[in-house]
Motif scaffolding. Structure first.
Motif, PDB file in Angstrom:
ATOM      1  N   GLN A 106       0.830  -1.197   0.000  1.00 45.74           N
ATOM      2  CA  GLN A 106       0.000   0.000   0.000  1.00 45.74           C
ATOM      3  C   GLN A 106       0.869   1.253   0.000  1.00 45.74           C
ATOM      4  OE1 GLN A 106      -2.551   0.330   3.388  1.00 45.74           O
ATOM      5  NE2 GLN A 106      -3.562   2.190   2.683  1.00 45.74           N
ATOM      6  N   SER A 107       1.936   1.246   0.793  1.00 56.73           N
ATOM      7  CA  SER A 107       2.820   2.406   0.870  1.00 56.73           C
ATOM      8  C   SER A 107       3.570   2.627  -0.430  1.00 56.73           C
ATOM      9  CB  SER A 107       3.821   2.224   2.020  1.00 56.73           C
ATOM     10  OG  SER A 107       3.141   2.081   3.252  1.00 56.73           O
ATOM     11  N   ALA A 108       3.785   1.547  -1.190  1.00 59.94           N
ATOM     12  CA  ALA A 108       4.491   1.651  -2.459  1.00 59.94           C
ATOM     13  C   ALA A 108       3.541   1.957  -3.614  1.00 59.94           C
ATOM     14  CB  ALA A 108       5.243   0.351  -2.745  1.00 59.94           C
ATOM     15  N   GLY A 109       2.265   2.136  -3.317  1.00 60.91           N
ATOM     16  CA  GLY A 109       1.312   2.459  -4.377  1.00 60.91           C
ATOM     17  C   GLY A 109       0.858   1.254  -5.169  1.00 60.91           C
ATOM     18  N   LEU A 110       0.960   0.053  -4.573  1.00 64.51           N
ATOM     19  CA  LEU A 110       0.553  -1.181  -5.243  1.00 64.51           C
ATOM     20  C   LEU A 110      -0.535  -1.874  -4.436  1.00 64.51           C
ATOM     21  CD1 LEU A 110       4.067  -2.670  -6.082  1.00 64.51           C
ATOM     22  CD2 LEU A 110       2.433  -1.862  -7.768  1.00 64.51           C
ATOM     23  N   ASN A 111      -1.377  -2.645  -5.141  1.00 61.99           N
ATOM     24  CA  ASN A 111      -2.253  -3.549  -4.412  1.00 61.99           C
ATOM     25  C   ASN A 111      -1.730  -4.973  -4.577  1.00 61.99           C
ATOM     26  OD1 ASN A 111      -3.295  -4.671  -6.898  1.00 61.99           O
ATOM     27  ND2 ASN A 111      -4.660  -2.889  -7.057  1.00 61.99           N
ATOM     28  N   GLU A 112      -2.301  -5.898  -3.831  1.00 61.98           N
ATOM     29  CA  GLU A 112      -1.783  -7.267  -3.842  1.00 61.98           C
ATOM     30  C   GLU A 112      -1.919  -7.901  -5.225  1.00 61.98           C
ATOM     31  OE1 GLU A 112      -3.089  -9.718  -0.598  1.00 61.98           O
ATOM     32  OE2 GLU A 112      -3.175  -8.006   0.766  1.00 61.98           O
ATOM     33  N   ARG A 113      -3.014  -7.624  -5.908  1.00 61.56           N
ATOM     34  CA  ARG A 113      -3.208  -8.211  -7.235  1.00 61.56           C
ATOM     35  C   ARG A 113      -2.115  -7.740  -8.195  1.00 61.56           C
ATOM     36  NH1 ARG A 113      -4.941  -6.264 -11.675  1.00 61.56           N
ATOM     37  NH2 ARG A 113      -5.696  -4.349 -10.694  1.00 61.56           N
ATOM     38  N   GLN A 114      -1.777  -6.453  -8.158  1.00 56.25           N
ATOM     39  CA  GLN A 114      -0.735  -5.931  -9.045  1.00 56.25           C
ATOM     40  C   GLN A 114       0.629  -6.545  -8.722  1.00 56.25           C
ATOM     41  OE1 GLN A 114      -1.398  -1.793  -8.072  1.00 56.25           O
ATOM     42  NE2 GLN A 114      -2.251  -1.368 -10.108  1.00 56.25           N
ATOM     43  N   TYR A 115       0.955  -6.599  -7.423  1.00 52.50           N
ATOM     44  CA  TYR A 115       2.264  -7.113  -7.052  1.00 52.50           C
ATOM     45  C   TYR A 115       2.392  -8.598  -7.376  1.00 52.50           C
ATOM     46  CZ  TYR A 115       6.400  -8.234  -4.335  1.00 52.50           C
ATOM     47  OH  TYR A 115       7.643  -8.674  -3.957  1.00 52.50           O
ATOM     48  N   GLU A 116       1.342  -9.361  -7.128  1.00 57.15           N
ATOM     49  CA  GLU A 116       1.395 -10.796  -7.398  1.00 57.15           C
ATOM     50  C   GLU A 116       1.458 -11.061  -8.893  1.00 57.15           C
ATOM     51  OE1 GLU A 116      -1.941 -12.204  -5.133  1.00 57.15           O
ATOM     52  OE2 GLU A 116      -1.044 -11.426  -3.281  1.00 57.15           O
ATOM     53  N   ALA A 117       0.817 -10.194  -9.703  1.00 53.79           N
ATOM     54  CA  ALA A 117       0.954 -10.327 -11.159  1.00 53.79           C
ATOM     55  C   ALA A 117       2.382 -10.039 -11.584  1.00 53.79           C
ATOM     56  CB  ALA A 117      -0.010  -9.369 -11.857  1.00 53.79           C
ATOM     57  N   GLN A 118       3.007  -9.067 -10.922  1.00 57.05           N
ATOM     58  CA  GLN A 118       4.404  -8.747 -11.228  1.00 57.05           C
ATOM     59  C   GLN A 118       5.311  -9.917 -10.874  1.00 57.05           C
ATOM     60  OE1 GLN A 118       5.753  -4.913  -9.729  1.00 57.05           O
ATOM     61  NE2 GLN A 118       7.747  -5.772  -9.262  1.00 57.05           N
ATOM     62  N   VAL A 119       5.081 -10.533  -9.712  1.00 57.56           N
ATOM     63  CA  VAL A 119       5.885 -11.693  -9.299  1.00 57.56           C
ATOM     64  C   VAL A 119       5.694 -12.839 -10.291  1.00 57.56           C
ATOM     65  CG1 VAL A 119       6.172 -13.456  -7.515  1.00 57.56           C
ATOM     66  CG2 VAL A 119       5.883 -11.059  -6.866  1.00 57.56           C
ATOM     67  N   ARG A 120       4.458 -13.040 -10.750  1.00 58.12           N
ATOM     68  CA  ARG A 120       4.176 -14.120 -11.704  1.00 58.12           C
ATOM     69  C   ARG A 120       4.909 -13.867 -13.029  1.00 58.12           C
ATOM     70  NH1 ARG A 120      -0.066 -17.435 -11.091  1.00 58.12           N
ATOM     71  NH2 ARG A 120      -1.152 -15.863  -9.838  1.00 58.12           N
ATOM     72  N   ASP A 121       4.891 -12.614 -13.493  1.00 54.15           N
ATOM     73  CA  ASP A 121       5.589 -12.269 -14.735  1.00 54.15           C
ATOM     74  C   ASP A 121       7.093 -12.512 -14.595  1.00 54.15           C
ATOM     75  OD1 ASP A 121       3.295 -11.571 -16.034  1.00 54.15           O
ATOM     76  OD2 ASP A 121       3.513  -9.411 -15.728  1.00 54.15           O
ATOM     77  N   GLU A 122       7.658 -12.095 -13.454  1.00 50.02           N
ATOM     78  CA  GLU A 122       9.104 -12.271 -13.243  1.00 50.02           C
ATOM     79  C   GLU A 122       9.468 -13.754 -13.242  1.00 50.02           C
ATOM     80  OE1 GLU A 122       9.826 -10.251  -9.616  1.00 50.02           O
ATOM     81  OE2 GLU A 122       9.797  -8.238 -10.504  1.00 50.02           O
ATOM     82  N   ALA A 123       8.653 -14.561 -12.608  1.00 47.31           N
ATOM     83  CA  ALA A 123       8.926 -16.005 -12.569  1.00 47.31           C
ATOM     84  C   ALA A 123       8.840 -16.606 -13.968  1.00 47.31           C
ATOM     85  CB  ALA A 123       7.938 -16.697 -11.638  1.00 47.31           C
ATOM     86  N   ALA A 124       7.861 -16.172 -14.767  1.00 48.81           N
ATOM     87  CA  ALA A 124       7.721 -16.689 -16.129  1.00 48.81           C
ATOM     88  C   ALA A 124       8.911 -16.288 -16.984  1.00 48.81           C
ATOM     89  CB  ALA A 124       6.425 -16.168 -16.749  1.00 48.81           C
ATOM     90  N   VAL A 125       9.374 -15.050 -16.821  1.00 50.04           N
ATOM     91  CA  VAL A 125      10.536 -14.591 -17.584  1.00 50.04           C
ATOM     92  C   VAL A 125      11.781 -15.383 -17.191  1.00 50.04           C
ATOM     93  CG1 VAL A 125      12.106 -12.635 -17.944  1.00 50.04           C
ATOM     94  CG2 VAL A 125       9.623 -12.286 -18.030  1.00 50.04           C
TER      95      VAL A 125
END
Length: 615
Positions: A139-158
């Motif tokens: 929240q402090s970083a301007g992200l919600n859990e859905r956005q951050y978890e999508a980012q983690v998923r993308d990084e893992a796929a890459v």
């Protein structure tokens, strides 16, 4: 990755860690950019959003500022082209994520959850995943859990895509061999020193004409720097500390307040490595006990560093009862586990057992009193700052300032080589270098909590004094230069004769590496030695006391099959494989980006940057 758990109290230490995480995520209060502006670029069917671009800019700005110790503005980043580099990185990331999605490469929810739980910044004081802290950080970083978890998923796929692209990449063995042979090659040499005693008699003093010619040819060497005559008024805690009265009751209260520093329970220094399941953890422990691996190797195989798994100092109160019992049951350092943690089964390596400590008041009383007096002096200086500023603003001279405040008056002749006293402070030197004659004194802060103001009274320009004023100095320089030249000429003559026996008491040097530390000799000696061929004899210039004659006796080829050369060969090969893999993946990413197609909205980029510049 939503889950319901009873809320628990989060340790203050966690908030410190989360603060660092917020910095890394670029959490600087990114707000709305207004209007219909939502993305700054597109790659295939993926967008680089304005929030992602702003976070990336601010994250890099914070990283570089922390790295250099100096605040870096967005305008400076633009001047260095860093904003363009960040955009290129974001485009490359989205292109690879687009390609991974197109190929159906992805990871499941369990893997996303595992990665998030394994993030050290989301761990609580006892090492477990802190659900409340996780949500707060995002929240402090301007992200919600859905956005951050999508980012983690993308990084893992890459990462999976990268493994598939560069897996099995090898570097040419011949190249690694040649480079290692060059690096590991050593030399045997004989080193002789030519001293003044071996020179034929020469003039002990220059003639008037020789001295004049030498002076005229080296005017810059005798130039005196620009000198600034400066008057200053200053005060520091050290200058004021003797005037501070130390109350014994206050010192005792300070000791009681900081009792945690002086009375500490038994602690352990430990590291923790979590595993996906109990079977993997048990297998790792068995491999350690069998001598097939060690804790550090297990950490490296997971792509982690020891800093990533370090838990610092842990007391029993910091840990769950089961973990504390296991760690504090040890009589000596060792590996414990598997133990159940919030991150899953984990092995702990205890590196040190620290006994409980208690420092009596009398042992630290003097240190506490000194610190108390310094703090009181800083507070007194800080409290006086506004009054001092008002006096300067009212036109008070430095002399008047000293008469009405605690500041002390001083003066000095300053140039860039002066660093004693107040000139030892960076702030003073910077102000002294920038001040101009006629400037009104401004109050400035010193690094230790002190204050100063200065006035430039006079500038003496850089100049070379007449020869008659510095004759002794010029004559000494002439003698040193003459001896240096004559010693080198003598060494060159000996080298040209290439005698079998070098003069004096030559030193035999064996197995010299390219980076061998040779004290007292010029750094050019090793360069010359490794450029020579066996049997070569050459001279190396020294100073006014000695020159050198060197004979290369042998060139020792490295045996790459054993010892340090073999280990170096592995390092070189690994580095070359990494370079080849990096280049290959970079070219792959560019090809993917070109195939997917991309566009950058320059107007949107400008809007984001303008908004950030205005913050």
């Amino acid at each position: 990755m939503a889950e319901d758990r009873p809320k628990k109290k989060t340790s203050p230490v966690v908030w410190v860690v989360l603060g660092l995480l917020m910095l890394s995520l670029g959490g600087f209060g990114i707000g709305s950019f207004g209007g219909s502006l939502s993305s700054v670029a597109e790659v295939g069917d993926r967008d680089v959003t304005v929030e992602e671009y702003a976070r990336a800019l601010q994250s890099e700005q914070a990283r570089l500022s922390q790295q250099t110790g100096q605040p870096l503005t967005l305008a400076q980043m633009q001047a260095f082209g860093l904003d363009q580099q960040i955009m290129e990185q974001l485009l490359a990331r989205e292109a690879l994520a687009y390609e991974a999605a197109r190929m159906g490469v992805s990871v499941n929810d369990a893997e996303v959850a595992r990665r998030i739980r394994a993030t050290p910044a989301f761990g609580g004081i006892a090492g477990g995943f802190d659900r409340e802290g996780y949500a707060f950080a995002l929240q402090s970083a301007g992200l919600n859990e859905r956005q951050y978890e999508a980012q983690v998923r993308d990084e893992a796929a890459v990462e999976l895509l990268q493994t598939a692209v560069v897996g099995g990449v090898a570097a040419p063995a011949t190249r690694a061999d040649r480079l290692t042979e060059w690096l590991a090659e050593t030399r045997d040499a004989t080193l002789a020193t030519v001293t003044v005693a071996e020179l034929p008699a020469g003039p002990s003093a220059p003639s008037a004409e020789e001295l004049q010619v030498f002076y005229d040819g080296n005017l810059a060497a005798f130039e005196t720097p620009e000198r600034r005559e400066i008057t200053y008024a200053w005060i520091t805690p050290d200058l004021l500390v003797d005037e501070v009265e130390v109350d014994e009751a206050a010192i005792r209260a300070l000791y009681d307040e900081r009792i945690a520093e002086f009375s500490q329970p038994a602690r352990v220094l430990a590291e923790r490595l979590a595993f996906a399941d109990a079977a993997a953890a048990e297998a790792a422990r068995a491999a350690i006990e069998a001598g097939e691996t060690d804790f550090e190797t297990l950490v490296e195989e997971r792509g982690l560093s020891l800093d990533d798994v370090d838990q610092g100092e842990l007391a029993e109160a910091d840990l769950d009862a089961e973990i504390a019992a296991a760690l504090f049951a040890l009589d000596e350092p060792g590996v414990v586990g598997p133990l159940t943690t919030d991150l899953g089964p984990a092995l702990f390596r205890v590196n040190a057992l620290l006994d409980a400590t208690e420092t009596p008041y009398d042992d630290v009383r003097d240190d506490l009193a000194a610190g108390f007096a310094e703090d009181a002096a800083r507070r007194r200086i800080d409290a006086a700052r506004d009054a001092i500023d008002d006096l300067l603003a009212g036109g008070a001279t430095l002399e008047e300032l000293v008469a009405e405040t605690d500041l002390q008056l001083g003066s000095l002749f300053w140039d860039e080589g002066v660093s004693e006293g107040i000139a030892g402070y960076d702030a003073f030197r910077a102000t002294a270098a920038d001040v101009s004659e006629g400037d009104f004194p401004d109050l400035e802060a010193l690094s230790d909590g002190g204050l100063f103001a200065l006035r430039l009274d006079r500038i003496t320009a850089a100049a070379t004094p007449p020869l008659d004023e510095i004759r002794a100095e010029v004559e000494a320089a002439w003698q040193a230069d003459t001896l240096r030249r004559r010693l080198f000429e003598r060494a060159e003559a000996i080298a040209a004769e290439a005698p079998e026996t070098l003069p004096g008491a030559p030193e035999t040097l064996t197995d010299l590496a390219r980076d061998a530390p040779l004290e007292g000799v010029p750094p050019t000696l090793l360069d010359r030695l490794f450029a020579a061929e066996a049997g070569d004899v050459f001279a190396v210039e020294g100073d006014d006391r000695q020159a050198y004659v060197v004979r290369l006796d042998a060139v020792n080829a490295a045996d790459l099959s054993t010892g340090e050369p073999a280990a170096l060969r592995e390092v070189v090969d690994r580095q070359q494989r990494q370079e080849v893999a990096s280049d290959l993946f970079e070219m792959y990413g560019r090809a993917v980006q070109a195939e997917a197609g991309f566009s950058v909205d320059a107007q949107a980029v400008q809007a984001v940057q303008s908004s950030l510049l205005g913050q």
